[in-house]
Design a protein around this motif. Structure first.
Motif, PDB file in Angstrom:
ATOM      1  N   PRO A  80     -46.411  18.179 -38.783  1.00 28.47           N
ATOM      2  CA  PRO A  80     -45.676  17.040 -38.219  1.00 28.47           C
ATOM      3  C   PRO A  80     -46.575  16.188 -37.327  1.00 28.47           C
ATOM      4  O   PRO A  80     -47.462  16.702 -36.647  1.00 28.47           O
ATOM      5  CB  PRO A  80     -44.561  17.704 -37.398  1.00 28.47           C
ATOM      6  CG  PRO A  80     -44.464  19.099 -37.919  1.00 28.47           C
ATOM      7  CD  PRO A  80     -45.838  19.463 -38.366  1.00 28.47           C
ATOM      8  N   HIS A  81     -46.315  14.887 -37.349  1.00 24.61           N
ATOM      9  CA  HIS A  81     -47.019  13.926 -36.497  1.00 24.61           C
ATOM     10  C   HIS A  81     -45.981  13.109 -35.751  1.00 24.61           C
ATOM     11  O   HIS A  81     -45.596  12.025 -36.190  1.00 24.61           O
ATOM     12  CB  HIS A  81     -47.923  13.017 -37.333  1.00 24.61           C
ATOM     13  CG  HIS A  81     -49.240  13.610 -37.670  1.00 24.61           C
ATOM     14  ND1 HIS A  81     -49.386  14.628 -38.570  1.00 24.61           N
ATOM     15  CD2 HIS A  81     -50.493  13.341 -37.214  1.00 24.61           C
ATOM     16  CE1 HIS A  81     -50.664  14.958 -38.668  1.00 24.61           C
ATOM     17  NE2 HIS A  81     -51.357  14.186 -37.848  1.00 24.61           N
ATOM     18  N   ASN A  82     -45.542  13.661 -34.603  1.00 19.38           N
ATOM     19  CA  ASN A  82     -44.451  13.038 -33.864  1.00 19.38           C
ATOM     20  C   ASN A  82     -43.281  12.873 -34.834  1.00 19.38           C
ATOM     21  O   ASN A  82     -43.103  13.695 -35.732  1.00 19.38           O
ATOM     22  CB  ASN A  82     -44.930  11.726 -33.235  1.00 19.38           C
ATOM     23  CG  ASN A  82     -44.030  11.204 -32.126  1.00 19.38           C
ATOM     24  OD1 ASN A  82     -42.826  11.119 -32.272  1.00 19.38           O
ATOM     25  ND2 ASN A  82     -44.638  10.839 -31.006  1.00 19.38           N
ATOM     26  N   THR A 110     -50.638  12.807 -42.737  1.00 17.05           N
ATOM     27  CA  THR A 110     -51.449  11.804 -42.035  1.00 17.05           C
ATOM     28  C   THR A 110     -52.915  12.207 -41.980  1.00 17.05           C
ATOM     29  O   THR A 110     -53.812  11.382 -42.212  1.00 17.05           O
ATOM     30  CB  THR A 110     -50.907  11.588 -40.615  1.00 17.05           C
ATOM     31  OG1 THR A 110     -49.629  10.937 -40.698  1.00 17.05           O
ATOM     32  CG2 THR A 110     -51.841  10.741 -39.776  1.00 17.05           C
ATOM     33  N   ASP A 111     -53.190  13.483 -41.693  1.00 16.50           N
ATOM     34  CA  ASP A 111     -54.575  13.939 -41.541  1.00 16.50           C
ATOM     35  C   ASP A 111     -55.325  14.014 -42.868  1.00 16.50           C
ATOM     36  O   ASP A 111     -56.543  14.214 -42.877  1.00 16.50           O
ATOM     37  CB  ASP A 111     -54.610  15.311 -40.860  1.00 16.50           C
ATOM     38  CG  ASP A 111     -54.215  15.228 -39.402  1.00 16.50           C
ATOM     39  OD1 ASP A 111     -54.150  14.110 -38.862  1.00 16.50           O
ATOM     40  OD2 ASP A 111     -53.959  16.284 -38.793  1.00 16.50           O
ATOM     41  N   LEU A 163     -42.805  25.008 -36.749  1.00 15.39           N
ATOM     42  CA  LEU A 163     -42.143  23.745 -37.088  1.00 15.39           C
ATOM     43  C   LEU A 163     -41.954  23.651 -38.610  1.00 15.39           C
ATOM     44  O   LEU A 163     -42.802  24.133 -39.366  1.00 15.39           O
ATOM     45  CB  LEU A 163     -42.979  22.569 -36.592  1.00 15.39           C
ATOM     46  CG  LEU A 163     -43.149  22.474 -35.069  1.00 15.39           C
ATOM     47  CD1 LEU A 163     -44.163  21.396 -34.716  1.00 15.39           C
ATOM     48  CD2 LEU A 163     -41.818  22.204 -34.386  1.00 15.39           C
ATOM     49  N   PRO A 164     -40.883  23.040 -39.076  1.00 13.49           N
ATOM     50  CA  PRO A 164     -40.607  23.000 -40.518  1.00 13.49           C
ATOM     51  C   PRO A 164     -41.769  22.409 -41.311  1.00 13.49           C
ATOM     52  O   PRO A 164     -42.276  21.329 -40.993  1.00 13.49           O
ATOM     53  CB  PRO A 164     -39.367  22.099 -40.619  1.00 13.49           C
ATOM     54  CG  PRO A 164     -38.705  22.203 -39.282  1.00 13.49           C
ATOM     55  CD  PRO A 164     -39.823  22.373 -38.296  1.00 13.49           C
ATOM     56  N   ASP A 201     -42.117  16.323 -29.000  1.00 17.05           N
ATOM     57  CA  ASP A 201     -41.833  15.786 -30.328  1.00 17.05           C
ATOM     58  C   ASP A 201     -42.957  16.034 -31.324  1.00 17.05           C
ATOM     59  O   ASP A 201     -43.030  15.381 -32.360  1.00 17.05           O
ATOM     60  CB  ASP A 201     -41.538  14.286 -30.241  1.00 17.05           C
ATOM     61  CG  ASP A 201     -42.574  13.537 -29.408  1.00 17.05           C
ATOM     62  OD1 ASP A 201     -43.745  13.964 -29.407  1.00 17.05           O
ATOM     63  OD2 ASP A 201     -42.219  12.543 -28.750  1.00 17.05           O
ATOM     64  N   SER A 202     -43.857  16.944 -30.998  1.00 22.09           N
ATOM     65  CA  SER A 202     -45.047  17.328 -31.778  1.00 22.09           C
ATOM     66  C   SER A 202     -46.183  16.329 -31.614  1.00 22.09           C
ATOM     67  O   SER A 202     -47.268  16.539 -32.153  1.00 22.09           O
ATOM     68  CB  SER A 202     -44.746  17.551 -33.266  1.00 22.09           C
ATOM     69  OG  SER A 202     -44.739  16.339 -33.990  1.00 22.09           O
ATOM     70  N   GLY A 203     -45.971  15.256 -30.874  1.00 21.74           N
ATOM     71  CA  GLY A 203     -47.024  14.292 -30.615  1.00 21.74           C
ATOM     72  C   GLY A 203     -47.628  14.484 -29.239  1.00 21.74           C
ATOM     73  O   GLY A 203     -47.005  15.054 -28.344  1.00 21.74           O
ATOM     74  N   VAL A 204     -48.859  14.015 -29.083  1.00 23.80           N
ATOM     75  CA  VAL A 204     -49.529  14.004 -27.777  1.00 23.80           C
ATOM     76  C   VAL A 204     -50.088  12.597 -27.591  1.00 23.80           C
ATOM     77  O   VAL A 204     -51.106  12.236 -28.172  1.00 23.80           O
ATOM     78  CB  VAL A 204     -50.652  15.048 -27.687  1.00 23.80           C
ATOM     79  CG1 VAL A 204     -51.327  14.979 -26.322  1.00 23.80           C
ATOM     80  CG2 VAL A 204     -50.112  16.455 -27.935  1.00 23.80           C
ATOM     81  N   GLY A 205     -49.422  11.793 -26.794  1.00 27.42           N
ATOM     82  CA  GLY A 205     -49.811  10.401 -26.607  1.00 27.42           C
ATOM     83  C   GLY A 205     -48.730   9.468 -27.122  1.00 27.42           C
ATOM     84  O   GLY A 205     -48.159   9.682 -28.194  1.00 27.42           O
TER      85      GLY A 205
END
Length: 253
Positions: free
Chosen positions: A32-34, A41-42, A83-84, A214-218
């Motif tokens: 997950p990415h936010n 994404t990666d 996380l799913p 939310d799994s994001g940092v930033g």
């Protein structure tokens, strides 16, 4: 998109008569990415950056690279695998995958490979050292696309680590249709309680369920496609230069 430089859209009939100087292997993750960026994404970003850089190298100097389909298996932190659909891959598994790829390419006569990673949890240095003994005539290099050029001066956010302003901006540049900024979380994160770890005196993996909401940092809310385009342009230039230098020189001459 130039089909000569992208194996994910090309076919044997297009590539079999061409000589390729450097093979580019995008390597990402499935996570997950936010709440607003794709799980892949990666994988998407190093692939698209590699294709653009390969096209530039081909047009500028005639160096021909082949961009392989991205590998979607990355290493994750505790609290992410829960996380799913986040797929954690052990480094031993990644090493086995890389060994099989290198073995196949070596048999086919290729001798220069760049791994372009889009995931901070990936680390190929030890694997490349081991492969250097088994394949002494095969040059293998590794880079993280997001470390080729410092993001400072391109973005506003002070904390911009994962699915934040920079990564979101670059995705908006390449694939605006895959970004729903209205659904993004704020990317709030908690530092370690041990100050020395925040100062990078030592390293431990972050526990994602404790460090992020939310799994994001930033915070990605100020991301724009224009910022992404401006940031990625010098990255593509530097990578194209690397491709050209790898093609034109051996490691030591």
């Amino acid at each position: 998109m130039n089909k000569e430089v992208d194996l994910s859209v090309s076919c044997l009939g297009k590539v079999k008569e061409l000589k390729y100087d450097v093979i580019i292997l995008p390597w990402g993750a499935t996570e997950p990415h936010n709440l607003h960026l794709p799980y892949l994404t990666d994988c998407i970003l190093p692939h698209d950056i590699a294709v653009e850089a390969a096209e530039l190298a081909l047009s500028r100097s005639g160096v021909r690279c082949m961009v392989m389909p991205p590998v979607p298996f990355g290493a994750h932190n505790p609290g992410q695998r829960e996380l799913p659909f986040c797929i954690h891959t052990r480094y031993a598994t990644q090493q086995a995958i890389l060994e099989d790829i290198v073995s196949s390419l070596h048999v086919q006569g290729f001798r220069k490979l760049l791994i372009l990673s889009g995931h901070g949890g990936n680390n190929f240095k030890g694997m490349i050292r081991d492969l250097a003994f088994e394949y002494p005539d095969f040059l293998i290099a590794a880079a993280n696309w997001f470390e080729v050029v410092s993001p400072k001066g391109y973005f506003e956010a002070e904390i911009d680590d994962h699915a934040g302003e920079s990564e979101t901006s670059v995705m908006m540049h390449y694939h605006p249709e895959l970004v729903n900024l209205a659904e993004a979380g704020d990317g709030e994160s908690k530092p370690f309680a041990i100050a020395s770890l925040n100062e990078k005196v030592a390293w431990v993996p972050r526990h994602w369920d404790k460090a992020t909401v939310d799994s994001g940092v930033g915070n990605p809310k100020k991301a724009t496609a224009e910022k992404g385009e401006r940031y990625v342009k010098p990255i593509v230039e530097k990578l194209a230069g690397l491709f050209e230098e790898m093609a034109q020189h051996d490691l030591y001459e």
